[in-house]
Write an enzyme that holds these catalytic residues in place. Sequence first.
Site, short mmCIF file in Angstrom:
data_model
loop_
_atom_site.label_atom_id
_atom_site.label_comp_id
_atom_site.label_asym_id
_atom_site.label_seq_id
_atom_site.Cartn_x
_atom_site.Cartn_y
_atom_site.Cartn_z
N LYS A 34 0.85 -1.20 0.00
CA LYS A 34 0.00 0.00 0.00
C LYS A 34 0.89 1.25 0.00
O LYS A 34 2.09 1.17 0.23
CB LYS A 34 -0.94 -0.02 1.20
CG LYS A 34 -0.23 -0.03 2.55
CD LYS A 34 -1.19 -0.30 3.68
CE LYS A 34 -0.45 -0.37 4.99
NZ LYS A 34 -1.09 0.29 6.09
N ARG A 132 -9.81 0.98 15.74
CA ARG A 132 -9.89 1.64 14.43
C ARG A 132 -10.98 0.93 13.64
O ARG A 132 -12.04 1.47 13.41
CB ARG A 132 -8.55 1.53 13.68
CG ARG A 132 -7.45 2.42 14.19
CD ARG A 132 -6.29 2.54 13.19
NE ARG A 132 -5.89 1.26 12.60
CZ ARG A 132 -4.80 1.09 11.85
NH1 ARG A 132 -4.00 2.14 11.63
NH2 ARG A 132 -4.49 -0.07 11.34
N TYR A 255 16.82 30.16 6.02
CA TYR A 255 15.61 30.85 6.48
C TYR A 255 15.61 31.00 8.00
O TYR A 255 16.01 30.07 8.72
CB TYR A 255 14.37 30.05 6.11
CG TYR A 255 13.93 30.20 4.67
CD1 TYR A 255 13.56 31.44 4.15
CD2 TYR A 255 13.88 29.09 3.84
CE1 TYR A 255 13.16 31.56 2.83
CE2 TYR A 255 13.46 29.20 2.52
CZ TYR A 255 13.10 30.45 2.02
OH TYR A 255 12.70 30.56 0.72
N MET A 303 12.68 24.38 0.72
CA MET A 303 11.89 23.51 -0.16
C MET A 303 12.76 22.70 -1.13
O MET A 303 12.50 21.52 -1.38
CB MET A 303 10.87 24.35 -0.95
CG MET A 303 9.86 23.51 -1.71
SD MET A 303 8.73 24.47 -2.70
CE MET A 303 7.78 25.34 -1.48
#
Length: 357
Positions: A34, A132, A255, A303
């Site tokens: 998956k 769940r 940053y 990024m």
Amino acid sequence: MRQATVTISREALQHNLNRVKQLAPDSKIVSMVKANAYGHGLENCLSALTQSDAFGVACLDEAIEIRQLGFNQLVTLIEGVFSEDEMQIAIDNKFECMLHHQQQLDWVRKYKNQYQAKGLKVWVKLNSGMNRLGFKVPEIIDIINTLKAEGFECVLAMHFANADADDHPMNEQQKQQFLQVREACAPVLSSCCNSAAIMKWPELHFDYVRPGIMLYGATPFDHRPVAELGLQPVMTFSAGIMALNKIHTGEKVGYGSTFVAQKDMEIAIVSIGYGDGYPRAYIEQNYVVVNGQTVPLVGRVSMDMMAIDVTGLNVTIDTPVELWGTQRLVDDVAKANGTIGYELLCRLSKRPTRQVI
Ligand SMILES: Cc1ncc(COP(=O)(O)O)c(C=O)c1O
């Protein structure tokens, strides 16, 4: 060309599948593919996993992709179908369904003749405390016994909430519930082991094991590294140096100007960032590997790039950098970032180029 590459080792995948076979020789293997084979790329992985008895996926689209890629193995929809119209598609494509709520039971009964004619088993999920998915005891006993009487071949299925933890009291509670239902529904095919459970509880392997993370050579455990588990990392995530800067004491990097040089340094800018799937927020010291040496990150990951401290190292533009792989384990990068290997592998973006070796 920008260097940002995900390399998948088929040999490592096959090694890890063989490790599962060695640990659980009498069980069938549902290889969990998956989430795009845990971020490794479905197409890259299926051909190395053909010795599996089935593939496990989370939804119909993932299962259909397996067929579109030309693989005819049994597929298990581990969350079942999400709507009635998916049931017909599942049957046509020979996808076995998990049943975890009443509507799914109604749907499979409505399509009973077709479902059974294809020789498909129904997987019935026990909710043994994870809360769940699934039916609780005693309802599930009645459900399985009724399904059996209606001609369905059933697999009792369960998922541990804490298989990775050593002494969690829930483990015993879940085990006992599973064994109780198994006995009350005997004979019934059974499946409750993910990677951690496969490695810890051979007595619970039963008919089907469902390995995920171990196939990809990452650890489900906090304190047991892959080498100790006899597994090999499948993915190497790498990039290259794209710029080199000499900076002086007191200068800042990146940053937020969070990193302030305490000495004169050489900083390399690496062509990878959170836009590729590398985590931005490292909460502890984090490293990459350059020329076989661990090298610390400096400042914030942005990024498309990150900065590393290469002071005193012999590097140039294009020198390769391993972000994770065989030298720097994804599990260790995850730990440094307050997460788990599963997440880092699954959330890689489309941007890095993929290659298979
Ligand atoms: C039902 C089920 N079985 C097996 C697995 C595989 O787990 P792991 O990757 O820890 O082996 C998962 C993964 O989430 C799962 O949801």
